[in-house]
Design a protein around this motif. Structure first.
Motif, PDB file in Angstrom:
ATOM      1  N   GLY A  89       0.817  -1.219   0.000  1.00  0.00           N
ATOM      2  CA  GLY A  89       0.000   0.000   0.000  1.00  0.00           C
ATOM      3  C   GLY A  89       0.844   1.259   0.000  1.00  0.00           C
ATOM      4  O   GLY A  89       0.523   2.240  -0.667  1.00  0.00           O
ATOM      5  N   THR A  90       1.960   1.231   0.751  1.00  0.00           N
ATOM      6  CA  THR A  90       2.792   2.443   0.898  1.00  0.00           C
ATOM      7  C   THR A  90       3.688   2.644  -0.319  1.00  0.00           C
ATOM      8  O   THR A  90       3.815   3.761  -0.830  1.00  0.00           O
ATOM      9  N   ALA A  91       4.332   1.580  -0.787  1.00  0.00           N
ATOM     10  CA  ALA A  91       5.301   1.709  -1.892  1.00  0.00           C
ATOM     11  C   ALA A  91       4.629   1.592  -3.249  1.00  0.00           C
ATOM     12  O   ALA A  91       5.235   1.945  -4.270  1.00  0.00           O
ATOM     13  N   GLY A  92       3.407   1.083  -3.296  1.00  0.00           N
ATOM     14  CA  GLY A  92       2.773   0.825  -4.584  1.00  0.00           C
ATOM     15  C   GLY A  92       3.280  -0.502  -5.151  1.00  0.00           C
ATOM     16  O   GLY A  92       4.321  -1.014  -4.741  1.00  0.00           O
ATOM     17  N   ILE A  93       2.516  -1.048  -6.106  1.00  0.00           N
ATOM     18  CA  ILE A  93       2.859  -2.377  -6.642  1.00  0.00           C
ATOM     19  C   ILE A  93       4.228  -2.353  -7.325  1.00  0.00           C
ATOM     20  O   ILE A  93       5.061  -3.243  -7.092  1.00  0.00           O
ATOM     21  N   LEU A  94       4.489  -1.323  -8.120  1.00  0.00           N
ATOM     22  CA  LEU A  94       5.743  -1.298  -8.894  1.00  0.00           C
ATOM     23  C   LEU A  94       6.968  -1.255  -7.986  1.00  0.00           C
ATOM     24  O   LEU A  94       7.904  -2.050  -8.152  1.00  0.00           O
ATOM     25  N   GLN A  95       6.968  -0.325  -7.027  1.00  0.00           N
ATOM     26  CA  GLN A  95       8.139  -0.222  -6.144  1.00  0.00           C
ATOM     27  C   GLN A  95       8.231  -1.416  -5.198  1.00  0.00           C
ATOM     28  O   GLN A  95       9.337  -1.834  -4.825  1.00  0.00           O
ATOM     29  N   ILE A 314     -11.006  -8.657  -9.730  1.00  0.00           N
ATOM     30  CA  ILE A 314     -11.320  -8.066 -11.046  1.00  0.00           C
ATOM     31  C   ILE A 314     -11.997  -6.695 -10.904  1.00  0.00           C
ATOM     32  O   ILE A 314     -12.694  -6.233 -11.790  1.00  0.00           O
ATOM     33  N   SER A 315     -11.747  -6.045  -9.749  1.00  0.00           N
ATOM     34  CA  SER A 315     -12.437  -4.772  -9.506  1.00  0.00           C
ATOM     35  C   SER A 315     -11.717  -3.573 -10.112  1.00  0.00           C
ATOM     36  O   SER A 315     -12.264  -2.471 -10.138  1.00  0.00           O
ATOM     37  N   GLY A 316     -10.462  -3.762 -10.538  1.00  0.00           N
ATOM     38  CA  GLY A 316      -9.699  -2.630 -11.077  1.00  0.00           C
ATOM     39  C   GLY A 316      -8.926  -1.872 -10.025  1.00  0.00           C
ATOM     40  O   GLY A 316      -8.341  -0.822 -10.297  1.00  0.00           O
ATOM     41  N   ALA A 317      -8.897  -2.398  -8.797  1.00  0.00           N
ATOM     42  CA  ALA A 317      -8.152  -1.714  -7.721  1.00  0.00           C
ATOM     43  C   ALA A 317      -6.655  -1.671  -8.032  1.00  0.00           C
ATOM     44  O   ALA A 317      -5.927  -0.812  -7.516  1.00  0.00           O
ATOM     45  N   ILE A 318      -6.180  -2.580  -8.871  1.00  0.00           N
ATOM     46  CA  ILE A 318      -4.748  -2.670  -9.178  1.00  0.00           C
ATOM     47  C   ILE A 318      -4.203  -1.363  -9.755  1.00  0.00           C
ATOM     48  O   ILE A 318      -3.072  -0.972  -9.479  1.00  0.00           O
ATOM     49  N   SER A 319      -5.014  -0.673 -10.549  1.00  0.00           N
ATOM     50  CA  SER A 319      -4.535   0.579 -11.175  1.00  0.00           C
ATOM     51  C   SER A 319      -4.350   1.678 -10.133  1.00  0.00           C
ATOM     52  O   SER A 319      -3.455   2.509 -10.241  1.00  0.00           O
ATOM     53  N   GLU A 320      -5.210   1.683  -9.084  1.00  0.00           N
ATOM     54  CA  GLU A 320      -5.080   2.698  -8.028  1.00  0.00           C
ATOM     55  C   GLU A 320      -3.868   2.420  -7.134  1.00  0.00           C
ATOM     56  O   GLU A 320      -3.257   3.346  -6.592  1.00  0.00           O
ATOM     57  N   GLY A 417      -2.314  -5.996  -4.212  1.00  0.00           N
ATOM     58  CA  GLY A 417      -2.595  -4.735  -4.907  1.00  0.00           C
ATOM     59  C   GLY A 417      -3.852  -4.810  -5.744  1.00  0.00           C
ATOM     60  O   GLY A 417      -4.560  -3.807  -5.910  1.00  0.00           O
ATOM     61  N   ALA A 418      -4.163  -6.004  -6.263  1.00  0.00           N
ATOM     62  CA  ALA A 418      -5.327  -6.158  -7.140  1.00  0.00           C
ATOM     63  C   ALA A 418      -6.616  -6.356  -6.353  1.00  0.00           C
ATOM     64  O   ALA A 418      -7.691  -5.997  -6.825  1.00  0.00           O
ATOM     65  N   CYS A 419      -6.536  -6.955  -5.160  1.00  0.00           N
ATOM     66  CA  CYS A 419      -7.754  -7.346  -4.423  1.00  0.00           C
ATOM     67  C   CYS A 419      -8.163  -6.360  -3.335  1.00  0.00           C
ATOM     68  O   CYS A 419      -9.342  -6.275  -3.001  1.00  0.00           O
ATOM     69  N   ILE A 420      -7.183  -5.665  -2.730  1.00  0.00           N
ATOM     70  CA  ILE A 420      -7.475  -4.897  -1.511  1.00  0.00           C
ATOM     71  C   ILE A 420      -7.471  -3.404  -1.831  1.00  0.00           C
ATOM     72  O   ILE A 420      -6.642  -2.921  -2.589  1.00  0.00           O
ATOM     73  N   GLU A 421      -8.372  -2.701  -1.228  1.00  0.00           N
ATOM     74  CA  GLU A 421      -8.468  -1.247  -1.386  1.00  0.00           C
ATOM     75  C   GLU A 421      -7.209  -0.569  -0.827  1.00  0.00           C
ATOM     76  O   GLU A 421      -6.685  -0.976   0.216  1.00  0.00           O
ATOM     77  N   GLY A 422      -6.736   0.492  -1.503  1.00  0.00           N
ATOM     78  CA  GLY A 422      -5.492   1.165  -1.125  1.00  0.00           C
ATOM     79  C   GLY A 422      -5.464   1.678   0.303  1.00  0.00           C
ATOM     80  O   GLY A 422      -4.456   1.549   1.012  1.00  0.00           O
ATOM     81  N   VAL A 423      -6.582   2.263   0.761  1.00  0.00           N
ATOM     82  CA  VAL A 423      -6.592   2.816   2.125  1.00  0.00           C
ATOM     83  C   VAL A 423      -6.475   1.704   3.165  1.00  0.00           C
ATOM     84  O   VAL A 423      -5.883   1.891   4.230  1.00  0.00           O
ATOM     85  N   LEU A 424      -7.032   0.527   2.860  1.00  0.00           N
ATOM     86  CA  LEU A 424      -6.927  -0.601   3.793  1.00  0.00           C
ATOM     87  C   LEU A 424      -5.501  -1.157   3.784  1.00  0.00           C
ATOM     88  O   LEU A 424      -4.972  -1.556   4.821  1.00  0.00           O
TER      89      LEU A 424
END
Length: 1064
Positions: A89-95, A314-320, A417-424
């Motif tokens: 959540g903090t570093a993002g998927i890429l980092q 498949i919610s698209g949370a991965i992009s956020e 990153g794909a399944c869980i909401e960023g704030v959580l």
């Protein structure tokens, strides 16, 4: 007659060879352990206390049970369950993928290097410590072993803190002793709870380990099952989110995430019985439950919304969640794509139930926190003794385990990153989902699977750290390379490391008192990274050196991969925390230097020894090219020692003087010659070598010992002078003691050998230093007070006389001594100009010394000089003519010596009255020629040789150093009256020539004694011996007269080259 196995059909009987029976598989599972093999020995010792019990052999395990599962269990652990979601959540998927990729690459490269080392022979207990110490030597081994020990111990702290965090945050939050009254005190309260419960947990675990390893051993399979079930539950939960996401609502006020511990409904008001009433949430932001109460500006301006914490794969949370969200301590966790209106007083936000960052976050911090989750790759190599085929199992099992865990981590990063909401994801303790473990909200069938699984996993890992670390310390202590750790090598009767366990628990407590998992993780990252760095270095060094014993069965390694792994380890150390990295390196460096100075000498055939040999060979080949420049010249000494009948060193002060002169720099070879044949004297030679080495150690002389056995002493010394050293590392100076008993000796070979040594050093163009009264020289413990080192510079010898006092004064013994330089002026010399020239010369040489020019005028030859010369000649003649028996000869020598001494004493007083040094008298020039010849003849042309070579001029002698003097001498040599003087010298009778030389020796001795009797050390030019060996005994007499009345004397004879320069 062979019988078929009863009860087994034929086909199954044949399959038994290739497939094990179910019972044997279950037996292996029952015997599964995650401890190093030392644990089995202790466990068996416990079980076999009864006299009738037979020894139980530990099972021989294969790759899967022996390496793969223990590695898997050690690698997967607390960080995966407690911090990975927060890191994503903090570093993002890429980092996050960069962090995971970097750390996993580091361990994979280390595993390749480790596999090469582990398959290069048998690795006993001690695992990584044993591998590194045997590959890189005791210094590196000890440093890295202790780093690995500290890493494992702090890992124990981290696992215990993880256990307590799970217990107090997710299982029984009400068990907390310290409860925060205000929201801003929550972090401190949590840390204090961790300290109290962590200490209790550590004590319990230490007691369990102390009582018996077997209990930890029996639970190993349970802990492993917890880890595997937890991971399977996560993957099952991810699949389930595709068609039925779990219901974990997150409440947002505007775009801010709220902690929902204190309210159930995510709304400001609700309608009850057609009445609008406020909810518990309203009370948190307003000063009362009434609708007209005063509320927080932000609360009043923004609406409350509820979103799903787990929207699904498949919610698209991965992009956020692709990009990082770093921030300072106390930053609010906000959802980016939701609009909100800012409140008027942000300072009050910390008192409200918002989810905030509990620490300042940045990329490098996350690397340090994440790295411990990839450690544990040594679990297989630590247990090589339990494996059926360690050389096959270790590489395959370790690399497969790293590949598996890397896949788990990389897939987890993407799936979280794909399944869980960023704030959580950024909610570290799950406050927005009623205090649930974030990773637990994703799992199936229940969050409790992960909570309980991770709790037992952390417990088990903590117990294993507390079991493994003391054993590692015990292995280091038993090797004896770190003296102060000796006490930790002992333990209970069965070898259980009790003292080591106490120290481990003490260090663990330090980690627990730090209390924050995020602060402890980077510490153990440093120690593990140091360890992995040295594993890579060991493999690279061994590969590049191509040592004959480097034949690993694992072939898929390369030195470039090892260097890449090593570089990656150093990079991660400094990326995650540069100051921790420096501290870890300083600790390792201190241990290295301590072992180097105080540790036991070990010869383990290590790579560093090979590296030293290669470096030495390279340096020696470079040195071969040319002799050193004058600026780099320093005395490289060959010290000729005498031993007594018990092969003990006669003059240890000669070694002390060597130490003071060398101060540990340059080359020192201590040599001795045994008379006899090597076959008969081998044992004595070895004993002598040991005694010399002991004396060198006692006198702190750093150098090499060289004992030669030769049929003839003189030949042996000659061989040493010619052949000691190697290549460019050869001696250029010889140091020996004056043969003090040459007059009393029955055997004339002692002084003859001495003179031959002088001739040979001159022929070899080596400098010679002869120490007279060497037993009165200071020891290394002495510290001479105010005093002088007097240099009598009569003849220029290349500057040795200038250089030696400078080198001596570098040592603490001679540091307070002042340097004085005396030079002798003759009749036609300008004393004042000489002094000025010499002072300027010393100024250019950057030497601090007082200068004095002594005027030496020839007087009439006194009566006692004639008598002394006559006695000397009579004795020499008598010994030649009379074939006396040995005892009679000794008596004869003694009587003549006594007579000459008493005669000198009687007439000395009268003679000194006739000698007046300050008197300006003119004398014969040929006496000056005699003096020059006596004091020094650069090409060993003696007085006798002068008869054969009439054209020897003062320019060959180098009496002085000034250009004017040199020109004057040359002009004089061309004048006819000088030739007359030379012709006079040739027409002299031998006794007259001896009288002249004796006169010069007596005169110079008087001057030196007058000026330098109280000096701490006197350095004099050493005259060369005569070429005609018939005058050897007379030469020794001349030297005795020259040195009479002086205590510490160093005779110096240059090697025929300049050794000091005025140029930079």
């Amino acid at each position: 007659v062979s019988q078929e196995p009863v009860g087994l059909p034929d086909p199954l009987g044949e399959e038994m060879d290739s497939h094990p029976m179910v019972s044997s598989l279950l037996n292996k599972l029952a015997n599964y352990t995650n401890l190093s093999q030392g644990a089995h020995e202790h466990e068996e010792a416990d079980e076999n206390e009864g006299p009738k019990k037979k020894t139980v052999k530990s099972p021989q395990m294969g790759t899967f049970m022996g390496v793969y599962l223990p590695c898997l269990q050690n690698i997967l652990g607390v960080i995966l369950f407690l911090r990975l979601t927060w890191i994503v959540g903090t570093a993002g998927i890429l980092q996050s993928l960069v962090i995971v990729g970097m750390c996993c690459s580091c361990t994979m490269l280390t595993a390749i290097s480790m596999s090469a080392i582990a398959t290069n022979g048998v690795v006993p207990a001690g695992g990584s410590y044993y591998m590194i110490s045997r590959s890189l030597g005791p210094e590196f081994g000890g440093a890295v072993g202790l780093c690995f020990y500290l890493g494992t111990t702090f890992a124990g702290s981290m696992y215990i803190l993880g256990t307590i965090e799970i217990l107090l945050t997710y299982i029984v939050p009400k068990a907390a002793i310290f409860v925060a009254e205000h929201k801003e005190d929550e972090v401190d309260a949590l840390l204090n709870n961790m300290r109290v419960y962590g200490t209790c947990c550590l004590v319990l675990m230490a007691i369990v380990v102390f009582v018996g390893v077997k209990y930890v051993n029996k639970l190993a399979l349970v802990f492993l099952a917890c880890v595997i079930l937890s991971i399977l539950a996560i993957y099952a939960g991810v699949i389930k989110t595709i068609f039925e996401p779990p219901d974990f609502p997150v409440c947002l006020l505007g775009n801010r995430t709220l902690q929902n511990h204190a309210f159930d409904l995510c709304m400001k008001t609700e309608v009850k019985d057609n009445l609008t009433v406020t909810t518990k949430l309203w009370s948190l932001f307003c000063d009362g439950p009434d609708l007209n109460a005063t509320c927080n500006d932000y609360f009043a301006s923004n609406i409350v919304t509820e979103i799903q914490g787990i929207p699904g794969l498949i919610s698209g949370a991965i992009s956020e969640n692709m990009w990082p969200e770093y921030g300072p301590h106390g930053m609010l966790v906000e959802k980016n794509n939701v609009t909100s209106f800012e409140g008027s007083d942000p300072a009050k936000d910390i008192y409200l139930p918002y989810v905030v960052n509990d620490i300042t976050t940045f990329f490098t911090l996350l690397v340090g926190i994440y790295f411990p989750s990839v450690t544990g790759i040594m679990a297989g190599s630590n247990r090589s003794g339990d494996l059926r085929d360690a050389q096959k199992s270790i590489p395959i099992g370790t690399i497969l385990a790293i590949a598996t865990t890397s896949f788990i981590y990389i897939s987890s990063v993407v799936l979280f990153g794909a399944c869980i909401e960023g704030v959580l994801l950024r909610d570290k303790f799950g406050d927005s989902v009623k205090g649930n473990l974030v990773i637990g909200t994703l799992s199936w069938p229940s969050p409790w699977v992960i909570v309980i699984g991770s709790f037992f996993s952390c417990c088990g890992a903590g117990l294993q750290s507390l079991t493994g670390a003391p054993r590692l310390l015990q292995a280091i202590a038993r090797d004896g390379i770190v003296p102060f750790l000796q006490v930790f090598g002992h333990g209970k009767a069965n070898g259980e490391p009790t003292w080591a366990l106490l120290l481990t628990a003490g260090i663990c407590e330090i980690g627990i008192l730090i209390a924050s998992l995020d602060s402890v993780a980077p510490i153990l990252s440093m120690f593990f990274l140091m360890c992995y760095m040295f594993v890579n270095l060991a493999c690279a060094v061994q590969t590049l050196l191509r040592t004959p014993n480097w034949r690993p069965r694992f072939k898929y390694y390369h030195w470039a991969l090892s260097f890449l792994g090593m570089s990656l380890c150093i990079a991660i150390m400094f990326i995650s925390s540069w100051y921790y990295a420096l501290v870890a390196m300083v600790i390792a460096g201190c241990i290295y230097k301590y072992i180097e100075y105080r540790g036991a000498e070990k010869e383990w055939g290590d790579g560093i020894r090979g590296l030293s040999l290669n470096a030495a060979r390279y340096a020696l080949l470079r040195l071969e090219d040319a002799p050193p420049h004058t600026k780099n010249w320093r005395p490289q000494l060959l010290v000729l020692l005498n031993l007594d009948s018990d092969q003990r060193v006669k003059h240890p002060r000669l070694l002390s003087f060597t130490t003071q002169l060398k101060a540990g720099k340059g080359l020192t070879i201590v040599g001795n010659v045994f008379e006899g044949t090597y076959l008969t004297k081998e044992e004595e030679a070895k004993k002598a070598e040991q005694n010399i080495k002991s004396a060198m150690a006692a006198e702190r002389t750093k150098g090499f010992c060289h004992v030669v056995v030769s049929s003839d002493l003189r030949d042996g010394v000659s061989h040493l002078i010619q052949s000691a050293g190697l290549g460019g590392m050869k001696h250029n100076s010889v140091l020996m003691s004056w043969p003090g008993t040459w007059r009393q000796s029955n055997d004339p070979t002692s002084w003859r050998n001495f003179i031959e040594t002088i001739r040979e050093t001159t022929a070899a163009h080596q400098a010679l230093l002869v120490a007279k009264n060497v037993d009165s020289f200071p020891t290394n413990q002495d510290c001479l007070g105010e005093g002088t080192i007097d240099v009598w510079w009569v003849v220029h010898d290349g500057g040795m006389l200038m250089l030696l006092p400078f080198l001596l004064r570098q040592h603490k013994v001679w540091r307070k001594c002042k340097m004085r330089i005396f030079t002798v002026a003759q009749m036609d010399d300008n004393s004042i100009q000489m002094k000025k020239d010499l002072q300027m010369f010393l100024y250019h040489l950057r030497l601090d010394a007082a200068v004095e020019v002594v005027e030496m005028h020839d007087n009439d030859i006194s009566a006692f000089t004639y008598e002394k010369t006559l006695v000397m000649e009579q004795r020499s003649q008598m010994l030649k003519q009379m074939h006396l028996s040995r005892t009679e000869r000794e008596r004869e020598i003694q009587s003549i010596t006594d007579e000459s001494r008493s005669s000198i004493r009687r007439k000395n007083q009268g003679a000194t009255e006739t000698v007046n040094l300050s008197q300006q008298a003119s004398t014969m020039e040929d006496t000056q020629e005699d003096e020059a010849q006596l004091i020094h003849d650069k090409n060993t042309a003696s007085y006798a040789a002068a008869n054969d070579k009439p054209d020897v001029g003062p320019d060959r002698v180098h009496m002085t150093w000034t250009k004017d003097k040199l020109l004057t001498e040359r002009n004089r040599s061309r004048e006819p009256n000088t030739n007359m003087a030379v012709r006079d010298l040739f027409s002299m009778k031998p006794n007259q020539s001896n009288v002249r030389r004796m006169h010069t020796a007596v005169k110079l001795n008087e001057v030196v004694v007058n000026k330098s009797q109280g000096a701490h050390l006197v350095l004099l030019n050493m005259p060369g011996p005569p070429k005609n060996r018939g005058g050897d005994e007379n030469y020794m007499e001349f030297l005795e007269v020259l040195l009479e009345g002086l205590n510490r004397v160093l005779l110096v004879r240059g090697g025929g080259r300049e050794v000091i320069t005025i140029y930079s």
